[in-house]
Design an enzyme around this catalytic site. Structure first.
Site, PDB file in Angstrom:
ATOM      1  N   LYS A 172       0.668  -0.782   0.242  1.00 53.33           N
ATOM      2  CA  LYS A 172      -0.039   0.112   0.316  1.00 53.33           C
ATOM      3  C   LYS A 172       0.656   1.473  -0.683  1.00 53.33           C
ATOM      4  O   LYS A 172       1.609   1.153   1.111  1.00 53.33           O
ATOM      5  CB  LYS A 172      -0.766   0.152   1.553  1.00 53.33           C
ATOM      6  CG  LYS A 172      -2.396   1.269   0.876  1.00 53.33           C
ATOM      7  CD  LYS A 172      -2.745   1.517   2.229  1.00 53.33           C
ATOM      8  CE  LYS A 172      -2.306   2.301   3.582  1.00 53.33           C
ATOM      9  NZ  LYS A 172      -1.986   3.964   2.507  1.00 53.33           N
ATOM     10  N   GLU A 175      -1.749   7.346   0.535  1.00 54.45           N
ATOM     11  CA  GLU A 175      -3.398   7.651  -0.317  1.00 54.45           C
ATOM     12  C   GLU A 175      -2.677   8.495  -1.364  1.00 54.45           C
ATOM     13  O   GLU A 175      -3.436   8.792  -2.471  1.00 54.45           O
ATOM     14  CB  GLU A 175      -4.833   7.892   0.234  1.00 54.45           C
ATOM     15  CG  GLU A 175      -4.205   8.539   1.513  1.00 54.45           C
ATOM     16  CD  GLU A 175      -3.826   8.234   2.870  1.00 54.45           C
ATOM     17  OE1 GLU A 175      -2.961   7.534   3.065  1.00 54.45           O
ATOM     18  OE2 GLU A 175      -4.497   8.455   3.711  1.00 54.45           O
ATOM     19  N   GLY A 225       6.423   5.523   8.323  1.00 52.83           N
ATOM     20  CA  GLY A 225       5.169   6.656   8.372  1.00 52.83           C
ATOM     21  C   GLY A 225       5.555   6.781  10.227  1.00 52.83           C
ATOM     22  O   GLY A 225       6.864   6.669  10.179  1.00 52.83           O
ATOM     23  N   GLY A 226       4.178   7.455  10.081  1.00 53.26           N
ATOM     24  CA  GLY A 226       4.204   8.346  11.866  1.00 53.26           C
ATOM     25  C   GLY A 226       5.474   7.527  12.828  1.00 53.26           C
ATOM     26  O   GLY A 226       3.781   6.276  13.256  1.00 53.26           O
ATOM     27  N   GLU A 228       3.382   7.537  16.105  1.00 48.01           N
ATOM     28  CA  GLU A 228       2.257   7.208  16.503  1.00 48.01           C
ATOM     29  C   GLU A 228       1.332   6.002  15.656  1.00 48.01           C
ATOM     30  O   GLU A 228       0.405   5.332  16.110  1.00 48.01           O
ATOM     31  CB  GLU A 228       1.032   8.510  16.450  1.00 48.01           C
ATOM     32  CG  GLU A 228       1.395   9.571  17.435  1.00 48.01           C
ATOM     33  CD  GLU A 228       1.644   8.975  19.183  1.00 48.01           C
ATOM     34  OE1 GLU A 228       0.874   8.403  19.656  1.00 48.01           O
ATOM     35  OE2 GLU A 228       2.903   9.189  19.561  1.00 48.01           O
ATOM     36  N   THR A 229       0.803   6.171  14.221  1.00 42.73           N
ATOM     37  CA  THR A 229       0.786   5.579  13.572  1.00 42.73           C
ATOM     38  C   THR A 229       1.813   3.650  13.405  1.00 42.73           C
ATOM     39  O   THR A 229       0.689   2.774  13.869  1.00 42.73           O
ATOM     40  CB  THR A 229       0.712   5.255  11.913  1.00 42.73           C
ATOM     41  OG1 THR A 229       0.333   6.799  11.877  1.00 42.73           O
ATOM     42  CG2 THR A 229      -0.289   4.883  10.572  1.00 42.73           C
ATOM     43  N   GLY A 230       2.871   4.150  13.367  1.00 41.52           N
ATOM     44  CA  GLY A 230       3.797   2.851  13.924  1.00 41.52           C
ATOM     45  C   GLY A 230       3.159   1.893  15.652  1.00 41.52           C
ATOM     46  O   GLY A 230       3.202   0.745  15.850  1.00 41.52           O
ATOM     47  N   GLU A 247       9.485   1.821  10.615  1.00 42.40           N
ATOM     48  CA  GLU A 247      10.759   2.656  10.567  1.00 42.40           C
ATOM     49  C   GLU A 247       9.756   3.845  10.665  1.00 42.40           C
ATOM     50  O   GLU A 247       9.397   4.491   9.679  1.00 42.40           O
ATOM     51  CB  GLU A 247      11.515   2.616   9.250  1.00 42.40           C
ATOM     52  CG  GLU A 247      12.505   3.390   8.518  1.00 42.40           C
ATOM     53  CD  GLU A 247      12.899   4.469   8.405  1.00 42.40           C
ATOM     54  OE1 GLU A 247      12.117   5.796   9.295  1.00 42.40           O
ATOM     55  OE2 GLU A 247      13.292   5.178   6.981  1.00 42.40           O
ATOM     56  N   CYS A 281      12.475  11.193   7.014  1.00 41.48           N
ATOM     57  CA  CYS A 281      12.855  10.354   8.362  1.00 41.48           C
ATOM     58  C   CYS A 281      13.884  11.156   9.186  1.00 41.48           C
ATOM     59  O   CYS A 281      14.094  11.336  10.276  1.00 41.48           O
ATOM     60  CB  CYS A 281      12.143   9.264   8.416  1.00 41.48           C
ATOM     61  SG  CYS A 281      13.896   8.676   7.458  1.00 41.48           S
ATOM     62  N   GLU A 382       8.794  15.648  16.098  1.00 36.35           N
ATOM     63  CA  GLU A 382       9.488  15.288  14.346  1.00 36.35           C
ATOM     64  C   GLU A 382       8.330  16.805  13.303  1.00 36.35           C
ATOM     65  O   GLU A 382       7.210  16.740  13.766  1.00 36.35           O
ATOM     66  CB  GLU A 382       9.419  14.682  14.208  1.00 36.35           C
ATOM     67  CG  GLU A 382       9.353  14.062  12.680  1.00 36.35           C
ATOM     68  CD  GLU A 382       9.666  13.084  11.856  1.00 36.35           C
ATOM     69  OE1 GLU A 382       8.573  12.018  11.880  1.00 36.35           O
ATOM     70  OE2 GLU A 382      10.097  12.491  11.118  1.00 36.35           O
TER      71      GLU A 382
HETATM   72  O1  TXE Z   1       1.685   9.999   8.287  1.00 29.62           O
HETATM   73  P1  TXE Z   1       0.966   8.096   8.319  1.00 29.62           P
HETATM   74  P2  TXE Z   1       1.073  10.990   7.906  1.00 29.62           P
HETATM   75  C1  TXE Z   1       5.834  11.347  10.448  1.00 29.62           C
HETATM   76  C2  TXE Z   1       5.936  13.163   9.951  1.00 29.62           C
HETATM   77  C3  TXE Z   1       4.570  13.469   9.527  1.00 29.62           C
HETATM   78  C4  TXE Z   1       3.755  11.874  10.323  1.00 29.62           C
HETATM   79  C5  TXE Z   1       2.293  11.873  10.367  1.00 29.62           C
HETATM   80  O2  TXE Z   1       6.156  13.351  11.721  1.00 29.62           O
HETATM   81  O3  TXE Z   1       4.691  14.965  10.071  1.00 29.62           O
HETATM   82  O4  TXE Z   1       3.868  10.828  10.554  1.00 29.62           O
HETATM   83  O5  TXE Z   1       2.362  11.999   8.820  1.00 29.62           O
HETATM   84  C6  TXE Z   1      -0.697   4.750   6.095  1.00 29.62           C
HETATM   85  N1  TXE Z   1      -2.515   1.259  10.125  1.00 29.62           N
HETATM   86  N2  TXE Z   1       6.293  10.661   8.975  1.00 29.62           N
HETATM   87  O6  TXE Z   1      -0.223  11.682   8.798  1.00 29.62           O
HETATM   88  O7  TXE Z   1      -0.231   8.213   8.790  1.00 29.62           O
HETATM   89  C7  TXE Z   1      -1.088   6.081   5.439  1.00 29.62           C
HETATM   90  O8  TXE Z   1      -1.683   5.638   4.695  1.00 29.62           O
HETATM   91  C8  TXE Z   1      -1.745   0.987   9.223  1.00 29.62           C
HETATM   92  C9  TXE Z   1       7.560  10.237   8.806  1.00 29.62           C
HETATM   93  O9  TXE Z   1       1.016  11.029   6.323  1.00 29.62           O
HETATM   94  O10 TXE Z   1       2.040   7.314   9.016  1.00 29.62           O
HETATM   95  C10 TXE Z   1       0.659   5.811   4.774  1.00 29.62           C
HETATM   96  O11 TXE Z   1       0.985   4.759   3.890  1.00 29.62           O
HETATM   97  N3  TXE Z   1      -1.627   2.178   8.302  1.00 29.62           N
HETATM   98  C11 TXE Z   1       7.589   9.050   8.042  1.00 29.62           C
HETATM   99  C12 TXE Z   1       1.623   5.382   5.630  1.00 29.62           C
HETATM  100  O12 TXE Z   1       0.935   5.235   6.773  1.00 29.62           O
HETATM  101  C13 TXE Z   1      -1.517   3.284   8.045  1.00 29.62           C
HETATM  102  C14 TXE Z   1       7.242   9.404   6.861  1.00 29.62           C
HETATM  103  C15 TXE Z   1       2.096   6.747   6.653  1.00 29.62           C
HETATM  104  O13 TXE Z   1       1.397   7.786   6.990  1.00 29.62           O
HETATM  105  C16 TXE Z   1      -2.922   3.538   8.860  1.00 29.62           C
HETATM  106  C17 TXE Z   1       5.770   9.949   7.045  1.00 29.62           C
HETATM  107  C18 TXE Z   1      -3.216   2.718  10.059  1.00 29.62           C
HETATM  108  N4  TXE Z   1      -3.877   2.925  11.008  1.00 29.62           N
HETATM  109  C19 TXE Z   1       5.516  10.485   7.828  1.00 29.62           C
HETATM  110  N5  TXE Z   1      -2.900   5.430   8.556  1.00 29.62           N
HETATM  111  C20 TXE Z   1       9.110   8.595   8.058  1.00 29.62           C
HETATM  112  N6  TXE Z   1       9.325   7.782   8.535  1.00 29.62           N
HETATM  113  O14 TXE Z   1       9.642   8.862   6.884  1.00 29.62           O
HETATM  114  C21 TXE Z   1      -2.429   5.813   9.071  1.00 29.62           C
HETATM  115  N7  TXE Z   1      -1.639   4.389   7.340  1.00 29.62           N
END
Ligand code: TXE
Length: 490
Positions: A172, A175, A225-226, A228-230, A247, A281, A382
């Site tokens: 995935k 979006e 990703g972020g 919190e999502t992690g 990561e 990141c 961040e």
């Molecule tokens: O990230 P999300 P967002 C950090 C950065 C940014 C913050 C939020 O600080 O301001 O995160 O960004 C998918 N289950 N990084 O909201 O949501 C989402 O569809 C599974 C650092 O954009 O983490 C996308 O594919 N997946 C980071 C991916 O997670 C889910 C890069 C990242 O989005 C999900 C991006 C869920 N419940 C943001 N919810 C880095 N490490 O480089 C969302 N996603």
């Protein structure tokens, strides 16, 4: 306009509930594509497709050299489509074309590198007294989720080792940035990757992420990703004990000692902070500089930062593109505002660029703050935007303390000509990567990941390959002797 489709079980399909999403060019706000938007029903189908492909052994049981040949063909096709892929990345993510081209090269190289590792899933054998062997085998169905800052490069970082080790994938993209992923899957189709081995779902993490990360049919998750999502991903994975690689975010320090060439170091600092408009990141977002050179280094930084050419990434003279979406730009601007309220001193930048034609896109000026309070949000959290904070130190110990004072630990850098100090600092900075007198160099052979809340597990290198492999012990009875445990058999 053709609707961008998902690729499930070797077919290009629309989402079952016919939802769609407009994909926006962040440089001018224009709609560049409409893509289908999945719901959980589509994820179910994708996981089932991957499950069937894995359980049939059509990929995992192929000879490693045959799998490697597929990966090499993918690398070749990526290179053939280099210009097109880079253009797509630039109009979708906003990054300057030169950066996008470099991402495409890295992506091709990742498939090439892991094609080589395909043949190295070595186990062990033990001598006759044990008559045992340890074999490495694919983990199974992998849910791979990537963000929007390096859409193609991160797709390659996850898909290449996953496939090399014999796994299958449900992938995935973020979006908002699916365009290069769609093109990559067209390449998979072109090289005739067997059906079901790689499945592409398009949709929001909130709508389908939970199912992808909790589905019983999924064995492993690799997520970037972020933070919190992690945490949500990890909680979901817990229920079925999936293997997880995370990561996540970072707040990487750059520690500068007085014995450096200030002009050269300043350029590295700007590169660390403003490359990708800071949406990396590992962005160097905290400059920790010795107080004796702070004023001079700061004034060099301000002078050159004001000259950064910000604009549409398709323009060759541009050095920094837009923020990848309006929503994220507003988040960054909110953090800048909060920093001012918290007492950080704004030295340059700090605003949205409203001069035409940039007013149509999501552009922010490269921004530098001087801060004293280490506890405020702009130092601890961040930003993921072009924002650098400057702090000063007197003693090396204080620099280490400041460097390690956030919850993150992805990367860091030290600038000094003193070799012993450079090594000492590298050992003391708690992060997955430490650069000495350089920044942002990443190589597919070197493991990439973080300490603390920057995640765990690694992308890249042999480490990533191993994370896509299970270890199995096979013990053999080569004699005809009876077991002799129950008296009644004797
Ligand atoms: O990230 P999300 P967002 C950090 C950065 C940014 C913050 C939020 O600080 O301001 O995160 O960004 C998918 N289950 N990084 O909201 O949501 C989402 O569809 C599974 C650092 O954009 O983490 C996308 O594919 N997946 C980071 C991916 O997670 C889910 C890069 C990242 O989005 C999900 C991006 C869920 N419940 C943001 N919810 C880095 N490490 O480089 C969302 N996603």
């Amino acid at each position: 306009m053709d609707i961008g489709k998902m690729y499930i079980n070797g077919e290009w399909i629309l989402a079952k509930e016919q939802g769609t999403r407009e994909i926006i060019n962040p440089a001018n706000g224009e709609v560049i594509k409409v893509v289908t938007e999945a719901t959980e029903k589509d994820v179910e189908e994708a996981v089932m497709s991957a499950r069937r492909a894995f359980d049939s052994g059509l990929w995992s049981q192929l000879k490693p050299e045959v799998r490697a040949t597929f990966l090499l063909k993918i690398a070749e096709e990526i290179e053939k489509s280099k210009e097109e892929l880079a253009q797509l990345e630039t109009i979708n993510n906003g990054k300057p074309l030169g950066e996008a081209l470099s991402d495409v090269e890295t992506a091709a190289d990742a498939f090439r590198y892991y094609a080589g590792l395909t043949r190295t899933a070595f186990g062990e054998t033990f001598d006759s007294s044990l008559d045992s062997m340890v074999v490495k085998q694919a983990v199974g169905v992998c849910a791979l989720i990537v963000p929007w800052n390096f859409p193609l490069q991160m797709a390659a970082w996850k898909l290449a080792p996953c496939l090399a080790a014999g796994n299958v994938a449900v992938f995935k993209p973020a979006e908002t940035t699916p365009l290069t992923a769609i093109k990559l899957f067209e390449i998979f189709e072109k090289v005739q990757l067997p059906k079901g081995v790689c499945n592409l779902v398009l949709g929001s993490g909130q709508a389908i992420g939970d199912l992808m990360t909790s589905h019983r049919g999924v064995n492993k998750i690799s997520f970037t990703g972020g933070t919190e999502t992690g945490k949500k991903v990890m909680t979901n994975a817990l229920q079925t004990m999936k293997k997880v690689t995370l990561e996540l975010g970072g707040k990487s320090p750059i520690v500068v000692f007085p014995d450096t060439d200030l002009e050269k170091t300043a350029e590295y600092i700007m590169f660390a902070s403003f490359l990708g408009a800071g949406q990396i990141c590992s962005a160097g977002s905290r400059l920790i500089v010795h107080e004796s050179i702070s004023a001079e280094l700061t004034s060099i930084l301000i002078k050159h930062t004001k000259k950064i050419v910000v604009g549409n990434g398709l323009d060759n003279s541009v050095q920094m593109g837009p923020i990848a979406s309006i929503q994220h730009m507003n988040k960054v601007l909110g953090m800048v505002e909060k920093a001012r309220e918290d007492g950080a001193i704004l030295l340059t930048g700090g605003h949205r660029i409203t001069k035409a034609p940039l007013d149509k896109g999501s552009f922010i000026e490269p921004t530098i703050f001087m801060v004293e309070d280490n506890d405020i949000e702009i130092v601890q959290e961040e930003v993921f935007g072009p924002v650098l904070v400057i702090q000063t130190f007197r003693e090396e110990e204080e620099a280490v303390q400041l460097a390690n004072s956030t919850k993150y630990g992805l990367a860091g850098a030290v600038f000094t000509k003193d070799f012993s100090r450079a090594i000492r600092m590298s050992k003391n900075i708690c992060s997955g990567t430490v650069w000495i007198n350089k920044y942002h160099s990443v190589n597919n052979q070197l493991p990439w990941g973080g300490f603390n809340q920057s995640g765990f597990g690694r992308d890249l290198g042999k480490d990533a390959f191993n994370e896509y492999l299970e270890t199995k012990v096979i013990q053999m009875n080569l004699s005809n002797d009876a077991l002799g445990f129950y008296d009644s058999f004797i």
